[in-house]
Design an enzyme around this catalytic site. Structure first.
Site, mmCIF file in Angstrom:
data_model
loop_
_atom_site.group_PDB
_atom_site.id
_atom_site.type_symbol
_atom_site.label_atom_id
_atom_site.label_comp_id
_atom_site.label_asym_id
_atom_site.label_seq_id
_atom_site.Cartn_x
_atom_site.Cartn_y
_atom_site.Cartn_z
ATOM 1 N N GLY A 199 -5.766 1.589 3.045
ATOM 2 C CA GLY A 199 -7.122 1.497 3.578
ATOM 3 C C GLY A 199 -7.208 2.039 4.996
ATOM 4 N N ASP A 250 -4.643 15.468 -4.309
ATOM 5 C CA ASP A 250 -5.248 14.610 -3.286
ATOM 6 C C ASP A 250 -5.489 15.439 -2.038
ATOM 7 O OD1 ASP A 250 -5.987 12.617 -1.481
ATOM 8 O OD2 ASP A 250 -3.948 11.875 -1.226
ATOM 9 N N SER A 308 -1.082 5.545 0.317
ATOM 10 C CA SER A 308 -2.134 5.759 1.302
ATOM 11 C C SER A 308 -1.744 5.158 2.659
ATOM 12 C CB SER A 308 -3.455 5.189 0.779
ATOM 13 O OG SER A 308 -4.538 5.635 1.558
ATOM 14 N N TYR A 309 -2.607 4.294 3.232
ATOM 15 C CA TYR A 309 -2.248 3.710 4.521
ATOM 16 C C TYR A 309 -1.067 2.745 4.393
ATOM 17 C CZ TYR A 309 -2.728 2.329 9.349
ATOM 18 O OH TYR A 309 -2.472 2.122 10.696
ATOM 19 N N HIS A 315 -4.629 10.878 -5.379
ATOM 20 C CA HIS A 315 -4.176 9.892 -4.402
ATOM 21 C C HIS A 315 -3.533 8.696 -5.090
ATOM 22 C CE1 HIS A 315 -4.367 8.484 -0.246
ATOM 23 N NE2 HIS A 315 -4.819 7.327 -0.664
#
Length: 931
Positions: free
Chosen positions: A559, A852, A655-656, A904
């Site tokens: 996120g 992605d 991701s994060y 992603h």
């Protein structure tokens, strides 16, 4: 003199035909019906036109008139395929734009719902002689074909054909083709233009031409192709650098060193369809006979969604069956001279480069001439073709230096971004999103797609998360010692009886709408900060087989602020999927809990069901506190579940979580070093997918990816490179404007999976998130996040999961925007942690879904290269169910892998390939090198 002679010859040809002979010839060429053809309401004609009497050269055509109510008013469109040496009937007519498709057995035809003959009368021409049914009585002709003779004889064909079909004289006429027809089409257009200049009222009323994925300029085609290969993760850094070093793209012949470099690079590709890099390769029936039932099921999954979109990678085989049937040839008036060879989709004797006599180095001078003549000229590129890629076409068009009339913008088809376009003075350039070399075949027709995203009228500020000194503990060594003491106390406070009781309280008996399963589930809260009342929510899904011996795998989403239950558990690797109404669950056939016990954690507090009793905490989250509290969670959770103490333990995230995962691994590593005996958290390694790694390289890589994947204009790309400092915490106004235009040029596309559809009901609250796709009975559903929000807000679901016990005063959401917008500390680079943990001997894998655009493979490759790790196993393609799953390179201490065709959220679009990746990671083995 040659032009004058040709014009005279054509004038004579034009004057030979009479009305009666043309009517007779037309009727002789009429196709009454093709074998296995469905009933249609349009006329068809096919036959031969002689283009050289002395050598006996004749070209074969197939005309399918318009299916509209007024074919006599529709234009005539000539379609040419390239090669050189490939059939317009095999490809253009039978796979791309024609009215029919051929069944798998080659016995029957069925209708193409998106045939171009709804818009025009289509004339397919097999050219030059030797291609398809076209023939010559002089065998040496096969070795003397070339650009000039092909263009000249195509013009002779047209003049003679229009004598046979006088109703098409003066009709609006267009030429369209692809691939090496990037030569045929403009060269023929030039011939027609010269021919027409000799007549006051020319019979060939050429209005314009269009070429797709065309060969345009050898220099730019070569450079653009190499650029595409690297930016699409098809070749290694070493191969890319070796080619750039040794190859002179302006030379007529490559050096031995260049040939060797390209040969090595080509070996990197593996067994993929280079003309459509994300679609499955045809698996011949003989290769399927030895498959197990499970392997056949997996293979069906790989291709089923493409088949449903009318894509079949084996269709060329069906054409060769059909057009070699004697009754088909009789119906089409073909092969009446009994050609002593089979009809093939491409003619090797023509195709072989050493037989092609002349090939212009560049079409750009012809473009300049015909632009000045006022013809309508369009160039289009399917953006998943690696043979004549969009990067090459963009390089070539850039050399024309045309003035921009309408700047780059996304165009739409069926509420989805169809591609991007830029209009120049005299030429229009168009990309087609998700299409390969044959774009009409690799993309389905317009589908119902995403809801519009509001584009602001001013540039949004680009605000990277700043590191604030006041949020970071100054004396880190003291902080580490203090944390270790706390965790040591925590880990020693639980008794066997209390942990068993807590486990029983957390056991999920059954989730509402859940199918029967053979594994245990637990979920609940673990307090990580008593004074603030911060508690993290988890969900454990144990393995259905030998759970007591399987490792424990912690999954984290990013996120920051996004739920691992909403995404990881419900869309990616968990055992269940949620149906469209949010009323029931169904099984995920590719769940990761077949390989490990999966622990999903919603972190930090404020994400999903995790909460805090101190509202200001939602605006005080950051990397450091998240890592610390994730470690506290693990220690306390293992006190509650002592059977997982000392168990092999892995952390995986995306991701994060590219920050969360290595930061937590480092915390565990430091914690474990404080114990002389065996630590209870037996960390073996971690794996990160499409993870934030280094702000500089992530940002630079994203800009490179957007341009190389035809998402932004040349102008915007150059503006970003010029005005944006990828090392700065804050960006300039000029950089903000450049990024603003980039966002506008993207269009309403799912940046997290650029070739998949967007949900037409996507909410503003989650528009910044991963665009969704879901595998449900092998069908993709981009709206799945809305189903999760329905399901997890149901009171009966929350009761079953022991969630929301404190009656949180807000709905469960996939991502908490307050947390996301108020993130306090974010490390600029994870590379120092990677260096530390590779030295510690942990198993570390980094993977990238290659579609992605948000945290793209280009950024990850740039970041990893800065680690300067020695290569242990050079780049190679890995396989999953007879298809290239992606590419991998093994370094000392780290393995990098790409997943072909994944976005992603890798397990969403490529679940089987993701499962292969997991199995190899857990086993500590390199990814499979073959079928």
């Amino acid at each position: 003199m040659a032009r004058t002679h040709l014009l005279f010859l054509l004038f004579v040809l034009l004057s030979l035909a009479t009305s009666s002979t043309s009517t007779k010839e037309q009727e002789e060429d009429r196709i009454k019906a093709l074998p296995g053809q469905p009933k249609v309401g349009f006329s068809q004609f096919s036959g031969y036109v002689t283009v050289n009497e002395s050598h006996g050269r004749s070209l074969f055509y197939w005309l399918t008139e318009s299916s509209s109510h007024s074919p006599h008013t529709k234009p005539l469109l000539l379609w040419l395929n390239g090669g050189p040496g490939c059939s317009s009937i095999a490809y253009g007519a039978s796979e791309e734009i024609g009215p029919f498709r051929i069944s798998k057995t080659g016995c029957n035809l069925y209708l193409n719902n998106f045939s171009w003959n709804t818009e025009a009368n289509l004339l397919f021409l097999e050219s030059p002689v030797g291609v398809g049914f076209s023939y010559t009585n002089t065998s040496s002709d096969f070795e003397e074909s070339g650009d000039e003779r092909t263009a000249q004889e195509n013009l002779i064909f047209l003049i003679s054909w229009m004598s046979r079909f006088p109703q098409y004289r003066y009709r609006d006429f267009y030429i369209v083709g692809e691939s090496y027809a990037g030569h045929y089409v403009p060269q023929l257009a030039q011939k027609i233009h010269e021919y027409n200049n000799a007549y006051k009222n020319p019979v060939i009323n050429l209005k314009g031409f269009m070429v797709g994925n065309p060969e345009m300029d050898k220099n730019n085609d070569r450079l653009g192709t190499i650029t595409y290969w690297w930016s699409h993760a098809m070749i290694s850094d070493a191969s890319y650098n070796r080619i750039l070093k040794n190859c002179d793209f302006t030379a007529d012949r490559f050096s031995k060193e260049c040939d060797s470099a390209i040969y090595v690079a080509a070996a990197d590709f593996g067994d993929i369809d280079q003309y459509s890099i994300y679609t499955p390769k045809c698996v011949p029936p003989q290769d399927q006979t030895n498959q197990t039932e499970f392997e056949q099921m997996m293979q069906m999954h790989t291709t089923k969604r493409f088949l449903e979109d009318q894509y079949d990678p084996c269709t060329e085989n069906y054409a060769e069956i059909y057009y070699n049937r004697p009754e088909v040839q009789r119906a089409m008036h073909a092969n009446h001279t009994a050609i002593p060879y089979k009809w093939t989709a491409c003619c090797d004797s023509v195709f072989n480069n050493w037989n092609w006599r002349d090939s212009d180095n560049s079409m750009l001078p012809i473009y300049k001439e015909l632009i000045a003549a006022g013809l309508r000229i369009w160039v289009y590129s399917g953006d998943t073709d690696s043979v004549i890629p969009v990067t090459a076409t963009r390089y070539s068009l850039g050399k024309l230096n045309l003035r921009v009339k309408t700047r780059w913008y996304p165009w739409y088809s069926g509420n989805q971004v169809g591609g991007r376009t830029e209009v120049y003075e005299g030429l229009t350039f168009v990309t087609v999103r998700g299409a390969g070399h044959e774009l009409h075949w690799c993309t389905k027709a317009p589908s119902k797609r995403s809801v519009p995203q509001v584009v602001p009228t001013h540039p949004p500020p680009f605000q990277p998360i700043e590191e604030k000194a006041e949020t970071i503990v100054k004396d880190r060594e003291m902080a580490r010692i203090h944390l270790i003491i706390i965790l040591l106390v925590i880990s020693s406070t639980s008794s066997s009886s209390s942990s068993l009781r807590e486990q029983e309280e957390d056991m999920i008996k059954a989730l509402p709408g859940q199918p029967q399963v053979g594994f245990s589930q637990f979920s609940g809260y673990v307090t990580v900060n008593e004074s603030h009342g911060r508690s993290l929510f988890y969900w454990l899904t144990e393995s259905p087989s030998s759970s007591h011996t399987k490792p424990l795998l912690l999954w984290l989403n990013g996120g920051p602020g996004c739920s691992s239950i909403g995404y990881g558990a419900s869309e990616e690797i968990g055992p269940f999927r949620i149906n469209k109404t949010g009323s029931n669950l169904y099984l995920n056939k590719f769940t990761w809990n077949t390989e490990a016990n999966i622990l999903f954690l919603e972190s930090p507090a404020g994400v999903g069901f995790s909460y805090t009793n101190t509202s200001s905490d939602l605006k005080d989250s950051g990397d450091e506190r998240t890592a610390q509290e994730n470690l506290i969670f693990l220690i306390k959770w293992m006190s509650r579940f002592p059977q997982y103490q000392y168990r092999d333990f892995y952390i995986v995230g995306e991701s994060y979580a590219g920050h969360y995962v290595p930061q937590l691994a480092k915390k565990i590593h430091l914690y474990n070093k404080a114990f002389n005996n065996t630590p209870i958290i037996n960390l073996k390694g971690f794996m990160v997918g499409n993870g934030d790694m280094d702000k500089h390289y992530d940002r630079l890589g994203a800009a490179m990816y957007a341009w190389s994947h035809a998402m932004i204009s040349d102008k915007t790309y150059k503006s970003i490179l010029k005005h944006c400092s990828f090392t700065a915490d804050k960006t300039s106004d000029k950089c903000n404007w450049a990024l603003y235009f980039a966002y506008r040029e993207f269009g309403k596309v799912n940046g997290y999976s650029i070739y998949s559809p967007s949900c037409v009901h996507q909410t503003n609250q989650t528009k910044f998130l991963h665009g969704r796709l879901l595998v449900e009975e092998y069908e993709y559903d981009p709206c799945t996040e809305s189903y999760a929000e329905i399901y997890y807000n149901r009171p009966d679901v929350q009761r079953a999961m022991h969630a929301n016990l404190t009656s949180i005063p807000y709905k469960w959401t996939l991502c908490n925007m307050v947390v996301n917008n108020n993130w306090k500390d974010s490390e600029f680079s994870m590379l120092p942690i990677y260096k530390e943990l590779t030295a510690a001997g942990l198993r570390i894998w980094v993977f990238s879904g290659d579609t992605d655009a948000v945290v793209p493979v280009t950024g990850t490759r740039l970041a990893l290269s800065k680690l300067n790790l020695p290569v242990k196993t050079p780049w190679y393609p890995w396989y999953s169910e007879k298809q290239v799953g992606g590419w991998t390179e093994v370094y000392e201490g780290l393995t990098f892998a790409t997943i072909r065709g994944a976005g992603h959220e890798v397990p969403v679009l490529q679940p089987e390939r993701a499962l292969t990746l997991l199995r190899s990671f857990l086993a500590g083995k390199e990814l499979p090198r073959s079928y």
